[in-house]
Design an enzyme around this catalytic site. Sequence first.
Site, PDB file in Angstrom:
ATOM      1  N   LYS A 159      44.881 129.291  43.821  1.00 40.20           N
ATOM      2  CA  LYS A 159      46.245 129.517  43.668  1.00 40.20           C
ATOM      3  C   LYS A 159      47.391 130.347  44.672  1.00 40.20           C
ATOM      4  CE  LYS A 159      46.926 130.756  39.069  1.00 40.20           C
ATOM      5  NZ  LYS A 159      46.059 129.489  38.446  1.00 40.20           N
TER       6      LYS A 159
ATOM      7  N   LYS B 220      41.720 114.053  28.790  1.00 44.60           N
ATOM      8  CA  LYS B 220      41.967 115.449  27.974  1.00 44.60           C
ATOM      9  C   LYS B 220      43.587 116.230  27.247  1.00 44.60           C
ATOM     10  CE  LYS B 220      39.753 119.792  28.533  1.00 44.60           C
ATOM     11  NZ  LYS B 220      39.408 120.941  28.929  1.00 44.60           N
TER      12      LYS B 220
ATOM     13  N   LYS C 234      48.086 121.396  27.891  1.00 41.58           N
ATOM     14  CA  LYS C 234      49.387 121.274  27.943  1.00 41.58           C
ATOM     15  C   LYS C 234      50.485 120.473  29.176  1.00 41.58           C
ATOM     16  CE  LYS C 234      52.446 125.255  27.721  1.00 41.58           C
ATOM     17  NZ  LYS C 234      52.227 126.476  28.534  1.00 41.58           N
TER      18      LYS C 234
END
Length: 329
Positions: free
Chosen positions: A111, A194, A197
Amino acid sequence: MERVISGIRPTGNLHLGNYFGAVKNFVRMQDEYDCMFFIADWHSLTTHPTPENIRQSARTILAEYLACGIDPEKAPIYIQSDVKEVLELYLYLNMNAYLGELERVTSFKEKVRQQPDNVNAGLLTYPTLMAADILMHKADKVPVGKDQEQNMEMARLFARRFNRIYNIEYFKEPQNFYYTKQAVKIPGLDGSGKMGKSNGNCIYLFEDDQTITKKVMRAVTDAGPQAMNSEKPEVIQNLFTLMEAVSTPDTVAYFNDKWNTCEIRYGDMKKQLAADICATVAPIREKIEMYKNDDALLQRIANQGAERARERAAQTIKEVREIIGFRAN
Ligand code: TRP
């Protein structure tokens, strides 16, 4: 009965990958374990969502999980921010969580790289909030994906440390729970691995037959098998993997034979696949609609869930306060 707790990150709508990879297992677990699920809306504040975002995503998640078959009588489902006791435990755990170890958490470091302008303290202490969620319930098992293993290690570390500091065997160490030996991985329709989203290759549980069929018919394929019984390239294997999730074994065997004899027609296979996906999704979609149109029902379910969670939380906080040396209240 062993206790299972799992937090749900509020990140948009459920797709087939979520359903077969996780939610379907939750539905099975609720019959075998003392389960609770919650929507981790405090965790989501690290990205500063708007009030409207927050309200909408809680409703959506509740509706979609219930539609998938979570039964709130068996497995209460609550909204994290409804159970304020968690914050008190979060504070206590933070007092014994060290900057160095929090900074070393891989997802935190990621992050920091991704959003250098928003490295807030909530992000740093994400693992202590998660540990509070879990330890609050004295959970035995936590269903987790690979990406949560480090957070689980931290939860165990904080539990052990608390016990050591106060010289009491109070918190038990929650274990990672892999319900199925092999996680079901649902591939995307673009041949890129995979379903996810961020990959933009999803079939969502709220989508109608027409949209789903269109997506399936557009799925990437190849020129067809070049020899009998050859190995399938990834794009084709993906179609078969999807089919294994939604179709009968007979159907899968039929197209497998066609592949092996070089007689496969991808158009036929996709039509069958689309029909079987629609048959899986349609009843869920109808329930999503039903729940989304019944705010009072969603409210009632969330309230009941919060009440059940609070009972346990209040007990834990009372004991923890006494252990620390505060008035129990
Ligand atoms: N960190 C989890 C995720 O990103 C969500 C979560 C928050 C959680 N608190 C939890 C999961 C407690 C399990 C238990 O998916």
